[in-house]
Write a protein that holds these residues in place. Structure first.
Motif, PDB file in Angstrom:
ATOM      1  N   VAL A  36       0.771  -1.495  -0.129  1.00 37.67           N
ATOM      2  CA  VAL A  36      -0.253   0.078  -0.138  1.00 37.67           C
ATOM      3  C   VAL A  36       0.888   1.197   0.045  1.00 37.67           C
ATOM      4  O   VAL A  36       0.716   2.041  -1.402  1.00 37.67           O
ATOM      5  N   GLY A  37       1.743   1.198   1.079  1.00 38.79           N
ATOM      6  CA  GLY A  37       2.806   2.623   1.081  1.00 38.79           C
ATOM      7  C   GLY A  37       3.480   3.036  -0.173  1.00 38.79           C
ATOM      8  O   GLY A  37       3.379   3.453  -0.783  1.00 38.79           O
ATOM      9  N   GLU A  38       4.243   1.655  -0.957  1.00 41.70           N
ATOM     10  CA  GLU A  38       4.660   1.600  -1.970  1.00 41.70           C
ATOM     11  C   GLU A  38       3.946   2.076  -2.929  1.00 41.70           C
ATOM     12  O   GLU A  38       4.637   2.639  -4.280  1.00 41.70           O
ATOM     13  N   ALA A  39       2.584   1.700  -2.969  1.00 45.02           N
ATOM     14  CA  ALA A  39       1.648   2.840  -4.437  1.00 45.02           C
ATOM     15  C   ALA A  39       2.014   3.819  -4.522  1.00 45.02           C
ATOM     16  O   ALA A  39       1.811   4.677  -5.829  1.00 45.02           O
ATOM     17  N   TYR A  40       1.706   4.750  -3.125  1.00 43.46           N
ATOM     18  CA  TYR A  40       1.634   6.162  -3.284  1.00 43.46           C
ATOM     19  C   TYR A  40       3.145   6.482  -3.610  1.00 43.46           C
ATOM     20  O   TYR A  40       3.593   7.298  -2.081  1.00 43.46           O
ATOM     21  N   GLY A  41       4.107   6.228  -3.992  1.00 45.69           N
ATOM     22  CA  GLY A  41       5.705   6.655  -4.387  1.00 45.69           C
ATOM     23  C   GLY A  41       6.309   5.948  -5.506  1.00 45.69           C
ATOM     24  O   GLY A  41       5.451   5.277  -6.039  1.00 45.69           O
ATOM     25  N   VAL A  42       7.474   7.280  -5.785  1.00 47.08           N
ATOM     26  CA  VAL A  42       7.648   6.773  -6.752  1.00 47.08           C
ATOM     27  C   VAL A  42       9.381   6.782  -6.760  1.00 47.08           C
ATOM     28  O   VAL A  42      10.277   7.295  -5.966  1.00 47.08           O
ATOM     29  N   MET A  43       9.849   5.206  -6.771  1.00 47.91           N
ATOM     30  CA  MET A  43      11.260   5.329  -6.776  1.00 47.91           C
ATOM     31  C   MET A  43      11.696   4.935  -7.850  1.00 47.91           C
ATOM     32  O   MET A  43      11.870   3.565  -9.137  1.00 47.91           O
ATOM     33  N   LEU A  44      13.204   5.927  -7.556  1.00 48.98           N
ATOM     34  CA  LEU A  44      13.944   5.651  -8.538  1.00 48.98           C
ATOM     35  C   LEU A  44      15.125   5.032  -8.704  1.00 48.98           C
ATOM     36  O   LEU A  44      16.492   5.619  -8.197  1.00 48.98           O
ATOM     37  N   LYS A  45      15.567   3.764  -8.849  1.00 52.20           N
ATOM     38  CA  LYS A  45      16.576   3.100  -9.233  1.00 52.20           C
ATOM     39  C   LYS A  45      17.430   3.757 -10.577  1.00 52.20           C
ATOM     40  O   LYS A  45      16.873   3.644 -10.758  1.00 52.20           O
ATOM     41  N   ARG A  46      19.249   3.459 -10.016  1.00 52.68           N
ATOM     42  CA  ARG A  46      19.921   4.396 -10.190  1.00 52.68           C
ATOM     43  C   ARG A  46      20.436   3.482 -11.392  1.00 52.68           C
ATOM     44  O   ARG A  46      20.747   4.024 -13.139  1.00 52.68           O
ATOM     45  N   ARG A  47      20.745   2.347 -11.567  1.00 52.10           N
ATOM     46  CA  ARG A  47      20.534   1.326 -12.393  1.00 52.10           C
ATOM     47  C   ARG A  47      19.385   0.850 -13.568  1.00 52.10           C
ATOM     48  O   ARG A  47      20.225   1.204 -14.657  1.00 52.10           O
ATOM     49  N   GLU A  48      18.392   1.334 -13.367  1.00 56.57           N
ATOM     50  CA  GLU A  48      17.150   0.927 -14.157  1.00 56.57           C
ATOM     51  C   GLU A  48      16.652   2.315 -14.728  1.00 56.57           C
ATOM     52  O   GLU A  48      16.138   2.446 -15.603  1.00 56.57           O
ATOM     53  N   SER A  49      17.195   3.797 -14.360  1.00 52.18           N
ATOM     54  CA  SER A  49      16.070   5.030 -14.849  1.00 52.18           C
ATOM     55  C   SER A  49      17.552   5.767 -14.227  1.00 52.18           C
ATOM     56  O   SER A  49      17.195   6.538 -13.818  1.00 52.18           O
ATOM     57  N   PRO A  50      18.692   5.815 -14.765  1.00 50.02           N
ATOM     58  CA  PRO A  50      19.593   6.296 -14.452  1.00 50.02           C
ATOM     59  C   PRO A  50      19.182   8.299 -15.121  1.00 50.02           C
ATOM     60  O   PRO A  50      19.862   8.892 -14.209  1.00 50.02           O
ATOM     61  N   ALA A  51      18.961   7.828 -16.073  1.00 51.97           N
ATOM     62  CA  ALA A  51      18.194   9.786 -16.591  1.00 51.97           C
ATOM     63  C   ALA A  51      17.274  10.226 -15.736  1.00 51.97           C
ATOM     64  O   ALA A  51      17.344  11.249 -15.141  1.00 51.97           O
TER      65      ALA A  51
END
Length: 863
Positions: free
Chosen positions: A163-178
């Motif tokens: 639930v908590g993570e549904a309301y958030g944006v996690m940007l992983k450096r390796r997967e989404s560097p730009a």
């Protein structure tokens, strides 16, 4: 010929249990309800008018059957739509299978809405069948389910993850560097320059991976708009996550680390989800009730009525905990491999994928298959059917059923206390681990029960690695377990550290062969019974205070989400007041909420042109810093507009002055680099004659008066910053990396600060001073832990080596930037570099005191 069909009764069953008795029997259905299930169903029938109800149903007590019976009874008695929500699609399919066996028909609605079977959706819409779906179907920006009367959440103790993570944006450096770089640029003004430089490096330095910083965009000019611009440019699927919080971006928090950036509200604003809030009733099926308010925080609810597990609940099977790290004189990995070989199979669980998969490879015999998540994506049957094999999975502490002979070993590695960056920040920087302690403990408990699904199952629990081994020796952790589990953990720990490898393996064989060998029944079970009777479950300190504050936390975040900043600050103030009743155990969490109150108060005052209100907000920041005490993350926060950063504390100023004086006086760079090289070499050795001098030289380079005290039984090095802060270091570099630190060495550590104070003619050591045992051993002798004073902590040698690398990088940085600066500018440079590298005395203390030997001891040196 056709069956005669008499007229059907239209009278609904008065209770779920009565309805269960009327279900058409099937050959593969369970024989009947257990006594505790009947009790739970009867108790639930008395709470049908409550909007939120949690049912405690631990592992192996028939949670799914209880849930589907409640769902079906509600559907029939109210002629209404009911949703049964699971964390994953795999679990949803398992629930459908369990319901079908009981003649309860369901509609499986998982995956993209466009692919739902029309007949199944129609059956749900018309209230003809229960809808079985996933949490993500409910918590998304555009739920497609017709409004339900009731929603049941299975495995609700995992709500934060789903639930908590549904309301958030996690940007992983390796997967989404730009995308990572774009968001980092947006929040960069709130980060200190040295830390920002480290984040921008192409490869991480040794300590940056563990550092997580908090940013509050609301109080940085233009930052909310800059963050919205960066996040608004995201592509699918991240853009869907952002759509969940975009309208409420202003109060969101940003957690920044080298590996990723997380943007989310602290409490999920589920009140904005009409499907969730408009349901007449929400039911939470949970392995734990979350005594400190964990369920309310995870689901964003003001209060939840609770039904504890009945006393008649069956035992969940027998586990034999084995701690390879505590067996003296063995290679822990090789010993664990021998245990798995004897059992034939093992399930490996760890917080991270790389750890789980590497452990699986390490534990498997050369000819055995090694499975990962891809091999069991549709269920555990392929692994269960193997004769021999090992399966390694990350963060799957729930939803895996391997009963009976399907698997007799579950191996666990690592403490799952940093499932996301918010948890990591609360655990390591805010010292607010009390707020997530029950969540972490439940993950461990659930993981340990994957192979004991019924009362007659037996399985070995292999505790891998120093971190988890140490965790399961801490009294505040073990005392909070139920008596049966307390007994199993204590019995396993004692029988791992008391015998050699041969004896422990003999006990392993006795456990595995109970069907043909009575050794375990005759020799172990009487001790376990006695230990269980003596055990008493005790909630960790601060639990009651956390529970009392949770409704105010939810109100605070709801107000902030609506932009009602003054109301949000009022609720945050009440949270801090209530949490304050938890004393030092809840101090970190109190400081966190005091800072939020300050931020919201400052914003409200700014909008109103209230200068006095802004001054009061600045004072709140100072108070939060004092509550957090030495090494406070609060001091690292970017100041609010028109507010100045608080000055360095006395101990930190001592260090800055000493290091700056060396730079201004001139440094022979060749000699310094040679000195640093000798320190690295010394800290890589086990010999005390080499390790201890290197430790002292390291202290001198962080501005301390560092030396080895004279006299018998004294510590190996002390780092003193005048009489402001002391660190006494007990270096046990020659310890073997197995077994436990002896009781006598803990007693010796207790005395070091008193002896040092006596040397200097003082009544006691400065406030916040600490003694640190540096040892590769994974644990502490039980009596030693109980007798340890509050200032005694333990770290592993790699942390000291990590600090040495930070010191080297700091000096290289200062040597490069100091030339040509005035003495005042050099001091400013030193302060920035030491803070950015975590090398100010208060920050060093924070890094070295994450693991108190006895967390329950009274702290005479606390502020």
């Amino acid at each position: 010929m056709p069956f005669v069909k008499p007229s059907q009764s239209t009278t609904a069953a008065s209770t779920p249990a009565e309805m269960y008795r009327d279900l058409p029997p099937r050959p593969d259905a369970v024989p009947g309800l257990w006594a505790h299930q009947s009790e739970m169903l009867s108790a639930f029938a008395e709470l049908t008018n409550k909007p939120d109800v949690a049912l405690e149903l631990p592992t192996g007590t028939g949670k799914t059957l209880t849930g589907v019976v409640i769902a079906e009874w509600t559907r029939l008695s109210r002629r209404a739509r009911v949703v049964y929500a699971c964390p994953t699609q795999q679990l949803a399919m398992q629930v459908v299978g369990a319901a079908n066996r009981e003649s309860i028909r369901t509609s499986l609605l998982i995956g993209p809405h466009a692919k739902w079977p029309a007949a199944a959706e129609t059956a749900y819409d018309s209230a003809a069948q229960i809808a079985v779906t996933t949490y993500s179907t409910i918590f998304n920006s555009n739920p497609h389910l017709a409004d339900p009367d009731m929603i049941l959440f299975d495995d609700a103790h995992a709500g934060e993850q789903y639930v908590g993570e549904a309301y958030g944006v996690m940007l992983k450096r390796r997967e989404s560097p730009a995308e990572y770089a774009a968001v980092l640029k947006a929040v960069a003004p709130a980060l200190d320059g040295v830390f920002l430089e480290r984040l921008r490096q192409g490869a991480p330095d040794p300590s940056i991976g563990n550092d997580t910083r908090l940013v509050v965009p609301l109080r940085q000019p233009g930052m909310v708009a800059a963050l919205d611009s960066a996040l608004g440019a995201l592509d699918a699927p991240l853009k869907y996550r952002y759509s969940m919080i975009r309208a409420g971006l202003a109060p969101c928090l940003v957690y920044v680390s080298y590996s990723g950036i997380l943007v989310r509200p602290y409490i999920p604003p589920t009140h904005q989800n009409r499907l969730f809030t408009d349901a007449r009733q929400r039911v939470y099926l949970s392995a734990t009730l979350g005594e400190g308010g964990e369920l309310e925080r995870a689901f964003g609810r003001l209060s939840i009525d609770r039904l504890p597990a009945p006393a008649t609940a069956p035992r969940y099977g027998r586990r034999f905990f084995v701690f390879p790290e505590f067996v003296e004189g063995v290679d822990a990995t090789e010993f664990a491999q021998d245990v798995v070989k004897a059992a034939g199979k093992a399930l490996v669980l760890a917080p991270r994928t790389d750890v789980a998969e590497q452990d699986a490879r390490d534990l498997a015999q050369p000819s055995w298959p090694v499975f990962d998540i891809n091999d069991v994506a549709d269920g555990m049957a392929p692994f269960a059917d193997l004769e021999h094999g090992v399966c390694g999975l990350a963060a799957r502490y729930d939803g895996l059923d391997l009963p009976g002979e399907a698997c007799r070993v579950v191996a666990m590695d690592g403490v799952p206390n940093q499932d996301n960056l918010q948890e990591r920040f609360l655990q390591t920087r805010a010292r607010a681990g009390a707020a997530i302690a029950a969540r972490v403990r439940t993950r461990v408990i659930q993981g340990a029960g994957r192979c004991t699904r019924g009362p007659h199952d037996t399985a070995i629990v292999l505790v891998l690695g120093k971190e988890l081994s140490r965790y399961l020796t801490r009294p505040e952790v073990t005392d909070a377990l139920d008596p049966e589990l307390q007994a199993e953990v204590a019995f396993g720990r004692e029988n791992s550290q008391a015998f050699n490898a041969t004896d422990v393996m003999t006990n392993v064989a006795a456990f595995l062969n109970q069907a043909t060998d009575s050794t375990w029944i005759d020799g172990a079970e009487p001790h376990l019974k006695s230990m269980r009777k003596d055990a008493v479950k005790v909630d960790p300190p601060g639990t009651a205070a956390l529970a009392s504050a949770v409704s105010e936390e939810v109100r605070a975040w709801a107000s902030a989400s609506a932009g009602a900043w003054s109301d949000a600050a009022t609720h945050a103030h009440e949270v801090a007041r209530l949490v304050g009743a938890g004393g030092r155990d809840a101090a970190g969490y109190r400081a966190f909420w005091m800072y939020l109150e300050a931020a919201w108060s400052d914003h409200a005052a700014s909008e109103a042109g209230d200068a006095a209100g802004r001054a009061a907000a600045a004072q709140l920041v100072r108070q939060a810093e004092r509550v957090q005490s030495l090494g406070s993350w609060v001091r690292e926060m970017a100041p609010f507009p028109s507010m100045e950063r608080s000055p360095l504390g006395a101990a930190d100023m001592v260090a800055v002055t000493q290091v700056a004086a060396q730079l201004v006086g001139g440094v022979n760079q060749g000699k310094l680099r040679s000195r640093l090289g000798e320190i690295h070499v010394g800290l890589s050795k086990r010999s005390p004659s080499v390790y201890e001098p290197a430790l002292t030289e390291l202290g001198k380079l962080v501005g301390a008066d560092a030396f080895k005290p004279k006299g018998k039984g004294r510590c190996d090095s002390v780092w003193l910053w005048d009489n402001e802060l002391w660190l006494a270091l007990e270096a046990k570099s020659d310890h073997e990396p197995s077994g436990v630190v002896p009781h006598k060495e803990v007693r010796q550590a207790n005395d070091q600060l008193r002896l040092l104070a006596s040397d200097r003619g003082l009544p006691q050591a400065p406030v916040g001073s600490a003694t640190v045992i540096i040892s590769p051993k994974p644990g502490i002798d039980d009596d030693g832990a109980k007798g340890a004073e509050a200032h005694v902590h333990m770290v592993a040698p790699p942390l000291i080596a990590e600090i040495a690398y930070d010191v080297q990088n700091a000096w290289e940085d200062m040597l490069t930037k100091a030339p040509g600066r005035t003495p005042d500018a050099v001091r400013d440079l030193v302060a920035d570099v030491l803070q950015g590298r975590g090398l100010l005395p208060t920050l060093l203390r924070e890094r070295l005191t994450q693991d108190p030997v006895n967390p329950s001891a009274r702290d005479d040196l606390a502020e």
